[in-house]
Scaffold this motif. Sequence first.
Motif, PDB file in Angstrom:
ATOM      1  N   ASP A  59      -0.492  34.369  52.873  1.00 47.35           N
ATOM      2  CA  ASP A  59      -0.233  34.833  54.302  1.00 47.35           C
ATOM      3  C   ASP A  59      -1.147  34.508  55.147  1.00 47.35           C
ATOM      4  OD1 ASP A  59      -2.038  36.772  53.833  1.00 47.35           O
ATOM      5  OD2 ASP A  59      -0.604  38.471  54.185  1.00 47.35           O
ATOM      6  N   GLY A  60      -2.279  33.779  54.775  1.00 46.05           N
ATOM      7  CA  GLY A  60      -3.446  33.414  55.657  1.00 46.05           C
ATOM      8  C   GLY A  60      -3.311  31.877  55.707  1.00 46.05           C
ATOM      9  N   LEU A  61      -2.450  31.148  54.862  1.00 47.63           N
ATOM     10  CA  LEU A  61      -2.396  29.758  55.004  1.00 47.63           C
ATOM     11  C   LEU A  61      -1.352  29.282  56.155  1.00 47.63           C
ATOM     12  CD1 LEU A  61      -1.888  29.444  51.250  1.00 47.63           C
ATOM     13  CD2 LEU A  61      -4.014  29.454  52.416  1.00 47.63           C
ATOM     14  N   GLU A  62      -1.633  28.030  56.568  1.00 47.88           N
ATOM     15  CA  GLU A  62      -0.822  27.352  57.499  1.00 47.88           C
ATOM     16  C   GLU A  62      -0.167  26.407  56.824  1.00 47.88           C
ATOM     17  OE1 GLU A  62      -0.777  24.622  61.583  1.00 47.88           O
ATOM     18  OE2 GLU A  62      -2.740  25.436  61.188  1.00 47.88           O
ATOM     19  N   PHE A  63       1.255  26.366  56.782  1.00 46.53           N
ATOM     20  CA  PHE A  63       2.460  25.497  56.516  1.00 46.53           C
ATOM     21  C   PHE A  63       3.026  24.726  57.678  1.00 46.53           C
ATOM     22  CE2 PHE A  63       1.781  28.834  53.212  1.00 46.53           C
ATOM     23  CZ  PHE A  63       1.745  28.083  52.058  1.00 46.53           C
ATOM     24  N   ARG A  64       3.125  23.515  57.499  1.00 49.27           N
ATOM     25  CA  ARG A  64       3.893  22.503  58.374  1.00 49.27           C
ATOM     26  C   ARG A  64       4.879  21.688  57.492  1.00 49.27           C
ATOM     27  NH1 ARG A  64       0.883  21.262  62.996  1.00 49.27           N
ATOM     28  NH2 ARG A  64       2.757  20.197  63.730  1.00 49.27           N
ATOM     29  N   GLU A  65       6.253  21.663  58.237  1.00 42.08           N
ATOM     30  CA  GLU A  65       7.134  21.179  57.271  1.00 42.08           C
ATOM     31  C   GLU A  65       7.192  19.752  57.634  1.00 42.08           C
ATOM     32  OE1 GLU A  65      10.997  22.845  56.929  1.00 42.08           O
ATOM     33  OE2 GLU A  65      10.194  24.556  55.805  1.00 42.08           O
ATOM     34  N   LEU A  66       7.394  18.509  56.555  1.00 42.24           N
ATOM     35  CA  LEU A  66       7.561  17.329  56.489  1.00 42.24           C
ATOM     36  C   LEU A  66       8.811  16.996  55.762  1.00 42.24           C
ATOM     37  CD1 LEU A  66       6.971  14.413  57.521  1.00 42.24           C
ATOM     38  CD2 LEU A  66       5.139  14.505  55.478  1.00 42.24           C
ATOM     39  N   ASN A  67       9.874  16.788  56.154  1.00 36.37           N
ATOM     40  CA  ASN A  67      11.101  16.613  55.475  1.00 36.37           C
ATOM     41  C   ASN A  67      12.040  15.490  56.026  1.00 36.37           C
ATOM     42  OD1 ASN A  67      12.478  17.925  57.605  1.00 36.37           O
ATOM     43  ND2 ASN A  67      12.092  20.153  56.306  1.00 36.37           N
ATOM     44  N   GLU A  68      13.278  15.571  55.351  1.00 36.15           N
ATOM     45  CA  GLU A  68      14.115  14.454  55.857  1.00 36.15           C
ATOM     46  C   GLU A  68      14.647  14.492  57.484  1.00 36.15           C
ATOM     47  OE1 GLU A  68      16.957  17.627  54.251  1.00 36.15           O
ATOM     48  OE2 GLU A  68      15.063  16.817  53.972  1.00 36.15           O
ATOM     49  N   HIS A  69      14.199  15.753  57.816  1.00 34.84           N
ATOM     50  CA  HIS A  69      14.685  15.929  59.388  1.00 34.84           C
ATOM     51  C   HIS A  69      13.307  15.437  60.461  1.00 34.84           C
ATOM     52  CE1 HIS A  69      18.139  18.013  58.307  1.00 34.84           C
ATOM     53  NE2 HIS A  69      17.437  18.782  57.489  1.00 34.84           N
ATOM     54  N   THR A  70      12.203  15.367  59.723  1.00 37.79           N
ATOM     55  CA  THR A  70      10.986  15.008  60.270  1.00 37.79           C
ATOM     56  C   THR A  70      10.978  13.278  60.915  1.00 37.79           C
ATOM     57  OG1 THR A  70       9.776  16.297  59.098  1.00 37.79           O
ATOM     58  CG2 THR A  70       8.331  14.673  60.351  1.00 37.79           C
ATOM     59  N   VAL A  71      11.021  13.419  62.389  1.00 36.54           N
ATOM     60  CA  VAL A  71      11.046  12.005  62.918  1.00 36.54           C
ATOM     61  C   VAL A  71       9.748  11.456  62.708  1.00 36.54           C
ATOM     62  CG1 VAL A  71      11.437  10.795  64.923  1.00 36.54           C
ATOM     63  CG2 VAL A  71      13.016  12.835  64.421  1.00 36.54           C
ATOM     64  N   ALA A  72       9.582  10.147  62.282  1.00 34.44           N
ATOM     65  CA  ALA A  72       8.457   9.277  62.082  1.00 34.44           C
ATOM     66  C   ALA A  72       7.845   9.106  63.418  1.00 34.44           C
ATOM     67  CB  ALA A  72       8.619   7.836  61.537  1.00 34.44           C
ATOM     68  N   GLY A  73       6.584   9.224  63.672  1.00 32.03           N
ATOM     69  CA  GLY A  73       6.085   8.902  65.059  1.00 32.03           C
ATOM     70  C   GLY A  73       5.337  10.169  65.545  1.00 32.03           C
ATOM     71  N   ARG A  74       5.536  10.503  66.669  1.00 30.07           N
ATOM     72  CA  ARG A  74       4.947  11.862  67.335  1.00 30.07           C
ATOM     73  C   ARG A  74       4.942  12.867  66.241  1.00 30.07           C
ATOM     74  NH1 ARG A  74       6.928  14.329  72.910  1.00 30.07           N
ATOM     75  NH2 ARG A  74       8.365  15.401  71.342  1.00 30.07           N
ATOM     76  N   GLU A  75       5.959  13.400  65.812  1.00 27.75           N
ATOM     77  CA  GLU A  75       5.881  14.669  64.883  1.00 27.75           C
ATOM     78  C   GLU A  75       4.845  14.367  63.746  1.00 27.75           C
ATOM     79  OE1 GLU A  75       9.629  16.080  63.541  1.00 27.75           O
ATOM     80  OE2 GLU A  75      10.708  15.660  65.311  1.00 27.75           O
ATOM     81  N   VAL A  76       4.866  13.056  63.071  1.00 28.13           N
ATOM     82  CA  VAL A  76       4.101  13.020  62.057  1.00 28.13           C
ATOM     83  C   VAL A  76       2.648  13.014  62.534  1.00 28.13           C
ATOM     84  CG1 VAL A  76       3.335  11.298  60.374  1.00 28.13           C
ATOM     85  CG2 VAL A  76       5.494  11.559  60.577  1.00 28.13           C
ATOM     86  N   GLU A  77       2.377  12.240  63.533  1.00 23.26           N
ATOM     87  CA  GLU A  77       0.960  12.000  64.225  1.00 23.26           C
ATOM     88  C   GLU A  77       0.364  13.614  64.449  1.00 23.26           C
ATOM     89  OE1 GLU A  77      -1.066   9.650  64.528  1.00 23.26           O
ATOM     90  OE2 GLU A  77       0.562   8.407  63.707  1.00 23.26           O
ATOM     91  N   GLU A  78       1.395  14.575  64.962  1.00 21.86           N
ATOM     92  CA  GLU A  78       0.992  15.796  64.934  1.00 21.86           C
ATOM     93  C   GLU A  78       0.478  16.650  63.824  1.00 21.86           C
ATOM     94  OE1 GLU A  78       4.144  17.884  67.035  1.00 21.86           O
ATOM     95  OE2 GLU A  78       3.553  16.810  68.900  1.00 21.86           O
ATOM     96  N   LEU A  79       1.097  16.329  62.481  1.00 20.81           N
ATOM     97  CA  LEU A  79       0.643  16.785  61.391  1.00 20.81           C
ATOM     98  C   LEU A  79      -0.893  16.107  60.978  1.00 20.81           C
ATOM     99  CD1 LEU A  79       4.006  16.310  59.524  1.00 20.81           C
ATOM    100  CD2 LEU A  79       3.303  18.559  60.490  1.00 20.81           C
ATOM    101  N   VAL A  80      -1.095  15.005  61.322  1.00 20.92           N
ATOM    102  CA  VAL A  80      -2.158  14.399  61.044  1.00 20.92           C
ATOM    103  C   VAL A  80      -3.428  14.703  61.766  1.00 20.92           C
ATOM    104  CG1 VAL A  80      -3.402  12.160  60.577  1.00 20.92           C
ATOM    105  CG2 VAL A  80      -1.106  12.316  59.813  1.00 20.92           C
ATOM    106  N   ALA A  81      -3.172  15.243  63.080  1.00 21.82           N
ATOM    107  CA  ALA A  81      -4.245  15.306  64.003  1.00 21.82           C
ATOM    108  C   ALA A  81      -5.211  16.135  63.543  1.00 21.82           C
ATOM    109  CB  ALA A  81      -3.430  15.978  65.504  1.00 21.82           C
TER     110      ALA A  81
END
Length: 237
Positions: A59-81
Amino acid sequence: MTAGTLYLIPCPISDQTDPWDVLPAANRAVMDALDYFIVENTRTAWRFLSRAGIARPIDGLEFRELNEHTVAGREVEELVAPIAAGRSAGVISEAGVPGVADPGALVVEACHRRGIRVVPLVGPSSILLAVMASGLNGQSFAFNGYLPVKPAERSRAIRFFERRAHAEGQSQLFIEAPYRNAKLFGELLQTLAQETRLTVAVDLTAPSESVITRTVGEWRRGPLPELNKRPAIFIIG
């Protein structure tokens, strides 16, 4: 500022498998060190890390989802930031290895563009396991994902891959949603030539695992396996 590292963390293909029966012990140190995970499904990843017995509280970990609903571009860049800012992360697929037939490839590509180190960890790949156990050509093979859903288009695709397998000697792999396996298998037996070899690999790494290669003629004459709702890979050779 030094960027973090992106680790590609395999997980078991089957829920019936203990993680450390199929993963090397060296993966544990990496998993224990991370607190940021980019995952295909949060609940699946949470369950995997819990069963693996990682050192940090889940419960102390951070999870961010990347799946078929993720839009390439800004959403992915936010995951990488956060990785670009120095925080290392792990990518976890729903099953098997991330980035192969998996949306995790999007974040891997974004990390390469930013010059961020990407480290693939060792673990089970259903594609390679199926090829290994098939007896078909392991020097040249192609994974083709899902076949078309419409019957006419699917039949054309099956014939196309069969021609390639015979003409080039290249093994042709594909998958289907588990609840449609039986229908696809029936179409393969109806469409393929009698001498074409067909591998059916089911429940890889699970206690119920089965990998069988027969000619289509042999499949037609013998008892057929129960494939409904069982993860499977099909190979034409």
